[in-house]
Design an enzyme around this catalytic site. Sequence first.
Site, PDB file in Angstrom:
ATOM      1  N   GLU A 127      -1.112   9.565  -1.564  1.00 12.70           N
ATOM      2  CA  GLU A 127      -1.802  10.497  -2.455  1.00 12.70           C
ATOM      3  C   GLU A 127      -2.243   9.866  -3.768  1.00 12.70           C
ATOM      4  O   GLU A 127      -1.707   8.848  -4.203  1.00 12.70           O
ATOM      5  CB  GLU A 127      -0.851  11.656  -2.795  1.00 12.70           C
ATOM      6  CG  GLU A 127      -0.451  12.458  -1.600  1.00 12.70           C
ATOM      7  CD  GLU A 127       0.537  13.539  -1.962  1.00 12.70           C
ATOM      8  OE1 GLU A 127       1.046  14.186  -1.047  1.00 12.70           O
ATOM      9  OE2 GLU A 127       0.806  13.733  -3.169  1.00 12.70           O
ATOM     10  N   CYS A 140      -3.408   9.003 -11.491  1.00 13.61           N
ATOM     11  CA  CYS A 140      -2.037   8.687 -11.085  1.00 13.61           C
ATOM     12  C   CYS A 140      -2.113   7.999  -9.721  1.00 13.61           C
ATOM     13  O   CYS A 140      -2.566   8.579  -8.739  1.00 13.61           O
ATOM     14  CB  CYS A 140      -1.256   9.990 -11.020  1.00 13.61           C
ATOM     15  SG  CYS A 140       0.491   9.749 -10.781  1.00 13.61           S
ATOM     16  N   CYS A 147       9.007   6.020  -0.086  1.00 11.08           N
ATOM     17  CA  CYS A 147       9.763   5.339  -1.144  1.00 11.08           C
ATOM     18  C   CYS A 147      11.148   5.009  -0.629  1.00 11.08           C
ATOM     19  O   CYS A 147      11.707   5.762   0.162  1.00 11.08           O
ATOM     20  CB  CYS A 147       9.868   6.251  -2.377  1.00 11.08           C
ATOM     21  SG  CYS A 147      10.526   5.410  -3.830  1.00 11.08           S
ATOM     22  N   CYS A 151      15.122   9.671  -5.754  1.00 15.79           N
ATOM     23  CA  CYS A 151      15.317  10.450  -6.962  1.00 15.79           C
ATOM     24  C   CYS A 151      15.285  11.921  -6.554  1.00 15.79           C
ATOM     25  O   CYS A 151      14.354  12.348  -5.868  1.00 15.79           O
ATOM     26  CB  CYS A 151      14.231  10.123  -7.981  1.00 15.79           C
ATOM     27  SG  CYS A 151      14.148   8.360  -8.324  1.00 15.79           S
ATOM     28  N   CYS A 154      12.342  14.456  -6.903  1.00 19.06           N
ATOM     29  CA  CYS A 154      11.031  13.966  -6.472  1.00 19.06           C
ATOM     30  C   CYS A 154      10.845  14.192  -4.985  1.00 19.06           C
ATOM     31  O   CYS A 154      11.673  13.773  -4.185  1.00 19.06           O
ATOM     32  CB  CYS A 154      10.933  12.477  -6.786  1.00 19.06           C
ATOM     33  SG  CYS A 154       9.497  11.695  -6.047  1.00 19.06           S
ATOM     34  N   GLY A 223       6.070   6.045  -4.587  1.00 24.18           N
ATOM     35  CA  GLY A 223       6.660   4.712  -4.521  1.00 24.18           C
ATOM     36  C   GLY A 223       7.142   4.178  -5.851  1.00 24.18           C
ATOM     37  O   GLY A 223       6.835   4.708  -6.918  1.00 24.18           O
ATOM     38  N   GLU A 224       7.941   3.109  -5.764  1.00 20.63           N
ATOM     39  CA  GLU A 224       8.446   2.409  -6.945  1.00 20.63           C
ATOM     40  C   GLU A 224       7.595   1.145  -7.118  1.00 20.63           C
ATOM     41  O   GLU A 224       7.726   0.193  -6.330  1.00 20.63           O
ATOM     42  CB  GLU A 224       9.937   2.077  -6.731  1.00 20.63           C
ATOM     43  CG  GLU A 224      10.517   1.036  -7.675  1.00 20.63           C
ATOM     44  CD  GLU A 224      10.291   1.333  -9.153  1.00 20.63           C
ATOM     45  OE1 GLU A 224      10.786   2.348  -9.652  1.00 20.63           O
ATOM     46  OE2 GLU A 224       9.597   0.518  -9.826  1.00 20.63           O
ATOM     47  N   SER A 255       5.155   3.037 -14.366  1.00 22.97           N
ATOM     48  CA  SER A 255       6.386   3.822 -14.471  1.00 22.97           C
ATOM     49  C   SER A 255       7.395   3.338 -13.452  1.00 22.97           C
ATOM     50  O   SER A 255       7.110   3.260 -12.264  1.00 22.97           O
ATOM     51  CB  SER A 255       6.059   5.297 -14.220  1.00 22.97           C
ATOM     52  OG  SER A 255       7.251   6.046 -14.214  1.00 22.97           O
ATOM     53  N   SER A 277      11.624   6.280 -15.839  1.00 22.97           N
ATOM     54  CA  SER A 277      12.146   7.571 -15.390  1.00 22.97           C
ATOM     55  C   SER A 277      13.622   7.628 -15.774  1.00 22.97           C
ATOM     56  O   SER A 277      14.474   7.204 -15.008  1.00 22.97           O
ATOM     57  CB  SER A 277      12.016   7.701 -13.875  1.00 22.97           C
ATOM     58  OG  SER A 277      10.672   7.797 -13.512  1.00 22.97           O
ATOM     59  N   LEU A 278      13.895   8.147 -16.947  1.00 22.37           N
ATOM     60  CA  LEU A 278      15.287   8.163 -17.416  1.00 22.37           C
ATOM     61  C   LEU A 278      16.012   9.401 -16.866  1.00 22.37           C
ATOM     62  O   LEU A 278      16.978   9.293 -16.140  1.00 22.37           O
ATOM     63  CB  LEU A 278      15.312   8.148 -18.947  1.00 22.37           C
ATOM     64  CG  LEU A 278      16.690   7.939 -19.559  1.00 22.37           C
ATOM     65  CD1 LEU A 278      17.279   6.590 -19.187  1.00 22.37           C
ATOM     66  CD2 LEU A 278      16.637   8.098 -21.074  1.00 22.37           C
ATOM     67  N   HIS A 279      15.583  10.562 -17.244  1.00 23.30           N
ATOM     68  CA  HIS A 279      16.003  11.843 -16.660  1.00 23.30           C
ATOM     69  C   HIS A 279      17.449  12.252 -16.882  1.00 23.30           C
ATOM     70  O   HIS A 279      17.823  13.379 -16.536  1.00 23.30           O
ATOM     71  CB  HIS A 279      15.702  11.915 -15.160  1.00 23.30           C
ATOM     72  CG  HIS A 279      14.270  11.641 -14.820  1.00 23.30           C
ATOM     73  ND1 HIS A 279      13.220  12.290 -15.427  1.00 23.30           N
ATOM     74  CD2 HIS A 279      13.702  10.758 -13.953  1.00 23.30           C
ATOM     75  CE1 HIS A 279      12.079  11.836 -14.935  1.00 23.30           C
ATOM     76  NE2 HIS A 279      12.341  10.905 -14.063  1.00 23.30           N
ATOM     77  N   ASN A 356       9.000  20.929 -11.404  1.00 23.52           N
ATOM     78  CA  ASN A 356       8.138  21.720 -10.525  1.00 23.52           C
ATOM     79  C   ASN A 356       8.790  21.740  -9.140  1.00 23.52           C
ATOM     80  O   ASN A 356       8.646  20.803  -8.377  1.00 23.52           O
ATOM     81  CB  ASN A 356       6.754  21.072 -10.453  1.00 23.52           C
ATOM     82  CG  ASN A 356       5.765  21.916  -9.667  1.00 23.52           C
ATOM     83  OD1 ASN A 356       6.014  23.084  -9.391  1.00 23.52           O
ATOM     84  ND2 ASN A 356       4.652  21.319  -9.303  1.00 23.52           N
ATOM     85  N   CYS A 399       4.333  17.607 -12.707  1.00 21.45           N
ATOM     86  CA  CYS A 399       5.618  16.942 -12.915  1.00 21.45           C
ATOM     87  C   CYS A 399       5.567  15.431 -12.905  1.00 21.45           C
ATOM     88  O   CYS A 399       6.594  14.786 -12.818  1.00 21.45           O
ATOM     89  CB  CYS A 399       6.670  17.415 -11.922  1.00 21.45           C
ATOM     90  SG  CYS A 399       7.514  18.866 -12.543  1.00 21.45           S
TER      91      CYS A 399
END
Length: 426
Positions: A127, A140, A147, A151, A154, A223-224, A255, A277-279, A356, A399
């Site tokens: 996507e 984006c 992935c 997470c 996600c 993905g990372e 990111s 991505s701390l979160h 979201n 999100c």
Amino acid sequence: MPDTKLMQIPGHIDPVPVPRPGLVEGVTPREDGRVDLIGLPKKRIAELFETAGLDARAAKLRAKQVFHWLYHRGVIDFEAMTDIAKAMRPWLAARFVIGRPEIVEAQHSSDGTRKWLLRTADGHDFEMVFIPDADRGTLCVSSQVGCTLNCRFCHTGTMRLVRNLTTGEIVGQVMLARDALGEWPKGGGTMAGLDDFDEDGEDGGSYSSDGRLLTNIVMMGMGEPLYNFDNVRDALRLVMDGDGLALSKRRITLSTSGVVPRMAQCGEEIGVNLAVSLHAVTKEVRDEIVPINKKYGIEELLQACADYPGASNARRITFEYVMLKDRNDSDEDARELVRLIKRYKLPAKVNLIPFNPWPGAPYECSSPERVRAFSDIVFAAGISAPVRTPRGRDIDAACGQLKTAAEKKSRAELERLYAEKEKALG
Ligand code: SF4
């Protein structure tokens, strides 16, 4: 009101990366044997032209011309390359193609957000999302199909990794977005200094960055990106190439969920802005939300941020923080976030992202009052902490993570998948 029907999740996703027999380094494979030029730097294109029979000088010159047409002008047909000899164009078309990911579905949100489901030449879906704002337009971009990480907030994390996207498939997203937004320069377009090859005598196309819709790129899709480092680096170099797409590195953000060993290399070899991505601010909660934390903990991650090449008050590191009800959203969490940022003297800004949820998601979004209270504490400490407005909710694109419309996975299935991935993570 535009069509807002939900997108289907791509079909069954293989449990292991698909082996790619016969893969020539850096070249997106095609069944018809032709080579896709998208994703290749000028030097590699010249090498391929030479291998195909041109002498070294002609190969270099043709590569320069073709590169300009591909990345600066966005043409998808060799016949449109008017400064290349007419007889040469079929020769190119017989050996090479100008690829774009196939568009499976395009959605347009009522707030202007656009989302595309794309397909690789070997049939894998991924996507891309475009988010227009008053002063910018952000694309984006995805780096992998699926992935390896999971997470928990996600939806991509509920998919297995199919494979890394190639350099061409990554830069192809940017080119496809320019196609869709109509942002290639108009006019005939020969290259300055190469008009000895201009048969048709057309003029150069005007190409101004003013008034563009697509101004920024975030590597924040599926993905990372740091687990597909080489392809992401090579794709972003093409995006930044002054003879091509020519986007400034200041307008590109990568990111990561926290792949510490690759962060310095990212700063040195790509030089783009960093988002993390701390979160969560405690080991217990981050281990749960962003499980790579078990491998690279918060302290190690923040130290890598402090060491990130090029970070400064003018180029701050963005910390993404998804707001999850009763999990990471207390006043105490906000104060700990401030303490950590100050302890590591980080030039930071915090993006607060209302969660979201998707069907089966293990969390709920914090209340607007809680998000505001959290933001106020961080702001009061002198750190920017805007609340990101949810975008494209009617097409499920908000999100900061691309998510397919939820495949109906049961909680038990999700738990099983999470357990498998955590085991793989060690
Ligand atoms: S947030 Fe990024 S790294 Fe984490 S599971 Fe989703 S796609 Fe993978």
